[in-house]
Design a protein around this motif. Structure first.
Motif, mmCIF file in Angstrom:
data_model
loop_
_atom_site.group_PDB
_atom_site.id
_atom_site.type_symbol
_atom_site.label_atom_id
_atom_site.label_comp_id
_atom_site.label_asym_id
_atom_site.label_seq_id
_atom_site.Cartn_x
_atom_site.Cartn_y
_atom_site.Cartn_z
ATOM 1 N N MET A 1 55.229 48.974 49.187
ATOM 2 C CA MET A 1 54.353 48.002 48.590
ATOM 3 C C MET A 1 53.193 49.374 47.631
ATOM 4 N N ASP A 2 52.845 49.346 46.571
ATOM 5 C CA ASP A 2 51.868 49.877 46.639
ATOM 6 C C ASP A 2 50.435 49.250 46.686
ATOM 7 N N GLY A 3 49.378 49.835 47.357
ATOM 8 C CA GLY A 3 48.158 49.235 47.701
ATOM 9 C C GLY A 3 47.710 48.391 46.189
ATOM 10 N N LEU A 4 47.390 49.174 45.068
ATOM 11 C CA LEU A 4 47.135 48.385 43.587
ATOM 12 C C LEU A 4 47.627 47.257 43.504
ATOM 13 N N ASP A 5 49.102 46.804 44.005
ATOM 14 C CA ASP A 5 49.790 45.629 43.105
ATOM 15 C C ASP A 5 48.596 44.738 44.048
ATOM 16 N N GLU A 6 48.395 45.383 45.433
ATOM 17 C CA GLU A 6 47.889 44.427 46.104
ATOM 18 C C GLU A 6 46.698 43.807 45.583
ATOM 19 N N ILE A 7 45.941 44.085 44.605
ATOM 20 C CA ILE A 7 44.293 44.250 44.231
ATOM 21 C C ILE A 7 44.560 42.324 42.793
ATOM 22 N N ASP A 8 43.944 42.048 43.176
ATOM 23 C CA ASP A 8 43.770 40.739 42.736
ATOM 24 C C ASP A 8 43.344 40.799 41.656
ATOM 25 N N ASP A 9 44.717 40.344 40.127
ATOM 26 C CA ASP A 9 44.586 40.799 38.881
ATOM 27 C C ASP A 9 43.134 40.088 38.123
ATOM 28 N N ARG A 10 42.197 38.937 38.643
ATOM 29 C CA ARG A 10 41.157 38.907 38.131
ATOM 30 C C ARG A 10 40.130 40.077 38.590
ATOM 31 N N ILE A 11 40.612 40.519 40.032
ATOM 32 C CA ILE A 11 39.489 41.799 40.321
ATOM 33 C C ILE A 11 39.849 43.165 39.649
ATOM 34 N N ALA A 12 41.335 43.659 39.065
ATOM 35 C CA ALA A 12 42.083 44.897 38.419
ATOM 36 C C ALA A 12 41.102 44.084 36.422
ATOM 37 N N ALA A 13 41.029 43.491 36.153
ATOM 38 C CA ALA A 13 40.959 42.707 35.128
ATOM 39 C C ALA A 13 39.511 42.676 34.943
ATOM 40 N N GLU A 14 38.692 42.559 35.662
ATOM 41 C CA GLU A 14 37.401 43.499 35.640
ATOM 42 C C GLU A 14 37.205 44.518 35.814
ATOM 43 N N ALA A 15 37.463 45.405 36.415
ATOM 44 C CA ALA A 15 37.566 46.924 37.097
ATOM 45 C C ALA A 15 38.395 47.146 35.695
ATOM 46 N N PHE A 16 39.253 47.532 34.167
ATOM 47 C CA PHE A 16 39.401 47.482 33.931
ATOM 48 C C PHE A 16 38.153 47.638 32.394
ATOM 49 N N ARG A 17 37.916 46.134 32.153
ATOM 50 C CA ARG A 17 36.592 46.133 31.659
ATOM 51 C C ARG A 17 35.949 47.008 31.935
ATOM 52 N N ARG A 18 35.325 47.112 32.987
ATOM 53 C CA ARG A 18 34.092 48.064 33.583
ATOM 54 C C ARG A 18 34.626 50.059 32.898
ATOM 55 N N LEU A 19 35.926 50.136 32.916
ATOM 56 C CA LEU A 19 36.297 50.987 32.537
ATOM 57 C C LEU A 19 36.479 51.327 30.812
ATOM 58 N N ALA A 20 36.855 50.196 30.186
ATOM 59 C CA ALA A 20 36.517 50.750 28.560
ATOM 60 C C ALA A 20 34.984 50.708 27.733
ATOM 61 N N ARG A 21 34.038 49.872 28.971
ATOM 62 C CA ARG A 21 32.590 49.754 28.042
ATOM 63 C C ARG A 21 32.030 51.330 29.045
ATOM 64 N N HIS A 22 32.994 51.791 30.010
ATOM 65 C CA HIS A 22 32.298 53.287 30.274
ATOM 66 C C HIS A 22 32.516 53.755 29.603
ATOM 67 N N LEU A 23 34.065 54.469 28.979
ATOM 68 C CA LEU A 23 33.902 55.059 28.096
ATOM 69 C C LEU A 23 33.630 54.731 26.226
ATOM 70 N N ARG A 24 33.023 53.385 25.986
ATOM 71 C CA ARG A 24 32.109 52.672 25.273
ATOM 72 C C ARG A 24 30.803 53.763 25.069
ATOM 73 N N HIS A 25 30.469 53.726 25.849
ATOM 74 C CA HIS A 25 29.406 54.524 27.032
ATOM 75 C C HIS A 25 29.112 55.621 26.333
ATOM 76 N N ARG A 26 29.843 56.269 26.768
ATOM 77 C CA ARG A 26 30.244 58.142 27.159
ATOM 78 C C ARG A 26 30.580 58.407 25.806
ATOM 79 N N SER A 27 30.112 58.196 25.084
ATOM 80 C CA SER A 27 31.121 58.610 23.642
ATOM 81 C C SER A 27 30.881 60.138 22.839
ATOM 82 N N ASP A 28 30.087 60.411 24.470
ATOM 83 C CA ASP A 28 29.869 62.123 24.446
ATOM 84 C C ASP A 28 31.207 62.712 25.145
#
Length: 97
Positions: A1-28
């Protein structure tokens, strides 16, 4: 099993939102540069959301960008140089491997 599959979905969703917000901020960080370096961009991320959740592609992309992609491009986008296009093509070739 891939370690990513062991990450709780709530935690994965928060990390995704953080990535998306980071990309919004870094319009450069232009999509062409992201594609040239990592083989994905904001559009790809939106498309992955659409594929994963059955959401319309444009709605998913807008969620990632925080606004309609055309509006983001008008505010922050630029013309790609031949060098950027070449890096993107070489990087995208790695995705197929």
């Amino acid at each position: 099993m891939d370690g990513l599959d062991e990450i709780d979905d709530r935690i994965a969703a928060e990390a995704f939102r953080r990535l998306a917000r980071h990309l919004r901020h870094r319009s450069d960080a232009q999509n062409i540069d992201l594609m040239g370096l990592a083989g994905f961009c904001r559009n790809c991320l939106g498309d992955w959301v659409a594929e994963a959740g059955g959401m319309p592609k444009e709605q998913a992309r807008e969620a990632v960008y925080g606004m309609p992609p055309a509006e983001w491009k008008a505010r922050h986008g630029g013309e790609a140089t031949p060098e950027q296009l070449a890096r993107m093509a070489a990087s995208m070739a790695k995705n197929a491997a």
